[in-house]
Scaffold this motif. Structure first.
Motif, PDB file in Angstrom:
ATOM      1  N   ARG A  76       0.810  -1.218   0.000  1.00  0.00           N
ATOM      2  CA  ARG A  76       0.000   0.000   0.000  1.00  0.00           C
ATOM      3  C   ARG A  76       0.845   1.270   0.000  1.00  0.00           C
ATOM      4  NH1 ARG A  76      -5.334   0.799   2.022  1.00  0.00           N
ATOM      5  NH2 ARG A  76      -6.100   2.568   0.852  1.00  0.00           N
ATOM      6  N   GLU A  77       1.888   1.318   0.804  1.00  0.00           N
ATOM      7  CA  GLU A  77       2.707   2.526   0.872  1.00  0.00           C
ATOM      8  C   GLU A  77       3.327   2.853  -0.484  1.00  0.00           C
ATOM      9  OE1 GLU A  77       5.480   1.814   4.030  1.00  0.00           O
ATOM     10  OE2 GLU A  77       3.956   2.116   5.578  1.00  0.00           O
ATOM     11  N   ALA A  78       3.887   1.852  -1.146  1.00  0.00           N
ATOM     12  CA  ALA A  78       4.507   2.072  -2.459  1.00  0.00           C
ATOM     13  C   ALA A  78       3.463   2.514  -3.477  1.00  0.00           C
ATOM     14  CB  ALA A  78       5.207   0.803  -2.928  1.00  0.00           C
ATOM     15  N   ALA A  79       2.293   1.898  -3.444  1.00  0.00           N
ATOM     16  CA  ALA A  79       1.234   2.264  -4.384  1.00  0.00           C
ATOM     17  C   ALA A  79       0.763   3.696  -4.157  1.00  0.00           C
ATOM     18  CB  ALA A  79       0.064   1.288  -4.254  1.00  0.00           C
ATOM     19  N   GLU A  80       0.629   4.094  -2.894  1.00  0.00           N
ATOM     20  CA  GLU A  80       0.198   5.458  -2.598  1.00  0.00           C
ATOM     21  C   GLU A  80       1.260   6.480  -2.991  1.00  0.00           C
ATOM     22  OE1 GLU A  80      -2.758   6.421  -1.846  1.00  0.00           O
ATOM     23  OE2 GLU A  80      -3.599   4.439  -1.483  1.00  0.00           O
ATOM     24  N   ASN A  81       2.527   6.147  -2.782  1.00  0.00           N
ATOM     25  CA  ASN A  81       3.597   7.050  -3.203  1.00  0.00           C
ATOM     26  C   ASN A  81       3.617   7.207  -4.725  1.00  0.00           C
ATOM     27  OD1 ASN A  81       4.596   7.805  -0.691  1.00  0.00           O
ATOM     28  ND2 ASN A  81       5.917   6.019  -0.569  1.00  0.00           N
ATOM     29  N   ASP A  82       3.371   6.116  -5.438  1.00  0.00           N
ATOM     30  CA  ASP A  82       3.318   6.183  -6.897  1.00  0.00           C
ATOM     31  C   ASP A  82       2.138   7.053  -7.350  1.00  0.00           C
ATOM     32  OD1 ASP A  82       4.198   5.499  -9.537  1.00  0.00           O
ATOM     33  OD2 ASP A  82       2.449   4.168  -9.657  1.00  0.00           O
ATOM     34  N   LEU A  83       0.995   6.908  -6.691  1.00  0.00           N
ATOM     35  CA  LEU A  83      -0.159   7.740  -7.032  1.00  0.00           C
ATOM     36  C   LEU A  83       0.147   9.215  -6.776  1.00  0.00           C
ATOM     37  CD1 LEU A  83      -3.053   8.180  -7.927  1.00  0.00           C
ATOM     38  CD2 LEU A  83      -3.787   7.586  -5.602  1.00  0.00           C
ATOM     39  N   THR A  84       0.790   9.517  -5.675  1.00  0.00           N
ATOM     40  CA  THR A  84       1.153  10.910  -5.393  1.00  0.00           C
ATOM     41  C   THR A  84       2.076  11.457  -6.479  1.00  0.00           C
ATOM     42  OG1 THR A  84       0.924  10.577  -3.008  1.00  0.00           O
ATOM     43  CG2 THR A  84       2.267  12.442  -3.714  1.00  0.00           C
ATOM     44  N   ARG A  85       3.065  10.663  -6.901  1.00  0.00           N
ATOM     45  CA  ARG A  85       3.971  11.111  -7.974  1.00  0.00           C
ATOM     46  C   ARG A  85       3.201  11.357  -9.272  1.00  0.00           C
ATOM     47  NH1 ARG A  85       7.412   7.721  -5.231  1.00  0.00           N
ATOM     48  NH2 ARG A  85       6.798   5.859  -6.377  1.00  0.00           N
ATOM     49  N   GLN A  86       2.276  10.468  -9.604  1.00  0.00           N
ATOM     50  CA  GLN A  86       1.489  10.642 -10.825  1.00  0.00           C
ATOM     51  C   GLN A  86       0.608  11.885 -10.750  1.00  0.00           C
ATOM     52  OE1 GLN A  86       1.622   9.024 -13.731  1.00  0.00           O
ATOM     53  NE2 GLN A  86       3.307   7.803 -12.919  1.00  0.00           N
ATOM     54  N   LEU A  87       0.026  12.133  -9.584  1.00  0.00           N
ATOM     55  CA  LEU A  87      -0.816  13.324  -9.427  1.00  0.00           C
ATOM     56  C   LEU A  87       0.001  14.609  -9.547  1.00  0.00           C
ATOM     57  CD1 LEU A  87      -3.190  12.150  -6.573  1.00  0.00           C
ATOM     58  CD2 LEU A  87      -3.864  12.801  -8.899  1.00  0.00           C
TER      59      LEU A  87
END
Length: 167
Positions: free
Chosen positions: A80-91
């Protein structure tokens, strides 16, 4: 008579120590419960942000953002942490227009997520600090509960371009 004062004094000391121990055990339990509630609230805010990002990606910004949002929505707790960090980078890569309702929903969800993350971090820190005290460890007051875990993600707050008016 002097022996009676020793008995009264001993009873008072035992009573005070017992009161302190009961209070401390209750505090450990309360902090653990609050940390669990904060983790649930954080999870709800993570889901709201990912859902808002998925809607935004479907309507405007395409495959990479949509994929990151779906991965964040479907992520296993260990990922979850890695996925959320990736989403933040994409946003952060997309140009968000705060006048657009879909963008505004993502921006607002990110702000609420940042606040929920801060509350969660503070409560986990407090619970871990209390649980790490010598007396609490010696008397095993936290037994039966896992140590509260931090949720380590990048700051999810999104910046809005300075030339775009915010409502």
């Amino acid at each position: 008579m002097p022996g009676m004062w020793w008995a009264v004094g001993t009873i008072m000391v035992v009573g005070l120590v017992s009161t302190y121990l009961v209070w401390t055990a209750g505090r450990v339990e309360r902090l653990h419960a609050r940390a669990q509630l904060a983790a649930r609230a954080l999870d709800a805010h993570l889901l709201r942000r990912a859902a808002a990002a998925a809607v935004l990606a479907e309507r405007r910004y395409g495959v990479e953002l949509y994929a990151a949002a779906r991965i964040a929505l479907d992520a296993h707790p260990d990922e979850r942490e890695a996925a959320e960090n990736d989403l933040t980078r994409q946003l952060r890569l997309v140009q968000l227009d705060p006048t657009d309702p879909d963008c505004e929903a993502v921006i607002a969800a990110s702000r609420r997520l940042a606040l929920a993350r801060q509350v969660h971090t503070d409560l986990v820190r407090d619970a871990r600090a209390v649980r790490g005290r010598t007396l609490v460890r010696l008397l095993r007051m936290g037994r039966g509960r896992e140590w509260p875990r931090y949720f380590d993600i990048d700051d999810p707050t999104l910046t809005v371009p300075a030339d775009v008016p915010t409502g």
